[in-house]
Design an enzyme around this catalytic site. Structure first.
Site, mmCIF file in Angstrom:
data_model
loop_
_atom_site.group_PDB
_atom_site.id
_atom_site.type_symbol
_atom_site.label_atom_id
_atom_site.label_comp_id
_atom_site.label_asym_id
_atom_site.label_seq_id
_atom_site.Cartn_x
_atom_site.Cartn_y
_atom_site.Cartn_z
ATOM 1 N N ASN A 149 -10.465 -3.474 -6.306
ATOM 2 C CA ASN A 149 -9.720 -2.492 -7.110
ATOM 3 C C ASN A 149 -10.390 -2.146 -8.447
ATOM 4 O OD1 ASN A 149 -6.408 -3.553 -5.985
ATOM 5 N ND2 ASN A 149 -7.641 -1.828 -5.293
ATOM 6 N N ASP B 294 0.841 -1.201 0.000
ATOM 7 C CA ASP B 294 0.000 0.000 0.000
ATOM 8 C C ASP B 294 0.874 1.248 0.000
ATOM 9 O OD1 ASP B 294 -2.283 1.474 0.044
ATOM 10 O OD2 ASP B 294 -2.885 0.936 2.078
#
Ligand code: FPP
Length: 238
Positions: A66, A18
């Protein structure tokens, strides 16, 4: 007194990579530059994990959530994956790495699916460390799928309901055959699992670091391994 590092090396490490976007933003660069630097980190950490004796490394590259990102970013990520497979496959083959993919990657464009299948196939006879990439992966979907498969076996009379044990469920998960998950690392300061390896993380150590993924380097991985070595794992015992 500082807790000593026992020297224990986690057999299976999973990473929620991330912070690519923030890394780029801090440099006034487009998000794509962050993802590109993220791929460099993938390469670096996959090599470092092998060097540090980690048997399996699972990387969360694209979650089933996503798809909510802008189309251009999704296609940028797919493009980077294509480049990675094209450029790095030879090294994975020669380094005896077994490439695995978890997640429903068949929803990706057909050419990419073919490249993934080919890469997995070409490393399938290797006997060394495993690099598992999570693509269109979601742990809840994985568990639903496993549950459905077991239910079908029960309904067909091939299996008794009582035979649904943790081991039976594990046998239906996409991580079947990988060593037990020892350590989950999330970069960039966020502290959640985001639907990643929920079953497998039951007894894993969790480590949240502030470093943004593109800055995560060999030393950061070595620090994480050392922190793992200092943890006292009890598995519910004393
Ligand atoms: C999170 O950063 C990262 C991702 C959603 C993608 C991770 C993918 C890669 C590093 C490339 C994958 C490629 C290969 C070859 C495995 P973010 O965009 O959510 O960052 P932010 O939270 O700072 O915006």
């Amino acid at each position: 007194m500082a807790v000593p590092d026992t020297g224990a090396v986690p057999r299976h490490v999973a990473i929620i990579m991330d912070g690519n976007g923030r890394w780029a933003k801090r440099r006034l660069l487009p998000r794509f530059a962050g993802h590109k630097a993220g791929v460099d980190a993938v390469r670096r950490i996959a090599r470092a994990a092998r060097a540090q004796g980690i048997e399996a490394l699972t990387l969360y590259a694209f979650s089933s959530e996503n798809w909510r990102r802008p189309e251009t970013e999704i296609s940028d990520l797919m493009g980077l994956l294509r480049i990675f497979l094209r450029k790095d496959l030879a090294e994975l083959v020669s380094d005896n790495v077994r490439l695995r993919v978890i997640g429903d990657y068949r929803r990706f464009p057909a050419d990419l699916v073919a490249m993934i299948d080919d890469a997995v196939e070409r490393t399938s006879t290797n006997t060394g460390p495993i690099l598992a990439i999570a693509l269109n992966y979601g742990a809840q979907a994985e568990l639903v799928e496993a549950t459905r498969r077991l239910a079908l076996k029960v309904a067909a009379g091939e299996m008794a309901a009582e035979a649904i044990t943790p081991e039976a469920i594990e046998g239906e998960l996409q991580t079947n055959g990988l060593p037990p998950l020892d350590l989950v690392i999330r970069t960039s300061g966020e502290q959640r699992l985001s639907n990643f390896l929920l079953w497998q993380a039951a007894y894993a150590e969790l480590l949240f670091v502030d470093t943004l993924w593109p800055d995560f380097d060999e030393a950061a991985l070595a620090d994480a391994v050392a922190e793992f070595g200092r943890r006292h794992r009890r598995f519910g015992g004393l």
